[in-house]
Design an enzyme around this catalytic site. Sequence first.
Site, short mmCIF file in Angstrom:
data_model
loop_
_atom_site.label_atom_id
_atom_site.label_comp_id
_atom_site.label_asym_id
_atom_site.label_seq_id
_atom_site.Cartn_x
_atom_site.Cartn_y
_atom_site.Cartn_z
N SER A 188 16.01 80.86 18.58
CA SER A 188 16.67 82.12 18.26
C SER A 188 15.82 83.35 18.52
O SER A 188 16.35 84.42 18.77
CB SER A 188 17.15 82.10 16.81
N HIS A 216 22.90 79.30 19.23
CA HIS A 216 22.86 80.28 20.33
C HIS A 216 23.25 79.69 21.67
O HIS A 216 23.22 80.39 22.68
CB HIS A 216 21.46 80.90 20.44
N LYS A 248 28.16 83.82 16.13
CA LYS A 248 27.43 84.34 17.29
C LYS A 248 28.36 84.47 18.49
O LYS A 248 29.19 85.36 18.49
CB LYS A 248 26.19 83.50 17.50
#
Length: 408
Positions: A188, A216, A248
């Site tokens: 991250s 992610h 996200k």
Amino acid sequence: MSEREDLRARVAALRSRRRLQARERVRRTVLRRDGVRCEVAGADGAPRWLVNFCSNDYLGLAQQFGVASALADAAARSGAGGVASHLVCGHTAEHEALERELADWLQVPRALLLGSGYMANLAVVQSLLGDGDVCVQDRLNHASLIDAAHLAGCRLRRYPHADAEGALRQLRAAPGGAAMLATDGVFSMDGNVAPLRELAAAADAEGALMYVDDAHGVGVLGPEGRGSVAAARLEADRVPLQLVTMGKALGGYGAAVVGEAALVDHLAATARPYIYTTALPPALAAASLAAVKLARREHWRRGKLAALVLRLRRGLAARGFELMESDTAIQPLLCGEDARALAMSRALEASGWWVAAIRPPTVPEGRARLRITLTAAHSENDVDGLVEALERARDEVDGAPHRHGSLQ
Ligand SMILES: *Cc1c(COP(=O)(O)O)cnc(C)c1O
């Protein structure tokens, strides 16, 4: 007089230490959001518009019309709240539809929704491991995975970043009990991808269960955006459990653990962070369902993001910035000292660009950085503007003319 330490005194001391170390954390209030542009309350109270380069809305779905209207329509039907935990009466058709869509997308038998990625990591490790077991983790794994091992009460062994040999050594050094090998898919704060094939081989060799936190990667990497596991061409059964977050690339909120039916069902029956909490509001599940459908179908979002990443990297390299090894939407610029990262971030803000300075303990000591994130909602002009602003900020912070390569 009690000899007990006074908690308020401790808090005050810690606070002044953070201030001395340039480690205070302040929230900024976003007044309005319009795509990548945000109106933010300034330190002096005066609002100003900034171009945002620190959100995780990688595909630009958070304000996408279909996603936002799915949320509004479902809220009109089902209201704002989750009303109870899933096992009592909080599990709705919206949740069910999203779990099925996620399982279909990621080509796994099961998906289970949880309140957030943080809670999902707690749930996975707490429900599967305990006293006598071991959780082997990358040194740079997300904080929630580390906390999860503490909650589970298992042994936690960390290996050097992205080092599959190191993972194998740690597994061999902890025989007896069950073992889990847990890694971020995309790291991250660094943006690089874990060596998943090598890690899966290490897990197989040592009989450990492989768990990939793909917060992610999902939506961004791999065919149909199926994430870092699919991008590594690992069959889904090589990685029995994965974490998908909705906050996200999918532009919403919440998370899911996906994978083997028996393991996922065990979580639903036993994980404390699943059982003892309110279900995700169904309207959020409806929004995420719309987002997953778009993420699967709209390949142009990934194509545009990849082109912007390349453009940013070329622009920065041409100006003598040293880049980290990342080809994902996370493009950090190492600054070293905390104060330097903060000064860069402030100089950028003064010229209308929002890039967060990330400092320890989120990153290791001496590795403070600007964490630049790109999204499909940025334009080429945004990226070019940021590159120029970064060059000016560096000159201002280091003194112009800048010493070549001084911002590593
Ligand atoms: C953001 C993040 C999480 C937590 O997810 P939330 O849904 O925001 O709680 C977990 N793991 C990684 C690697 C993350 O980046």
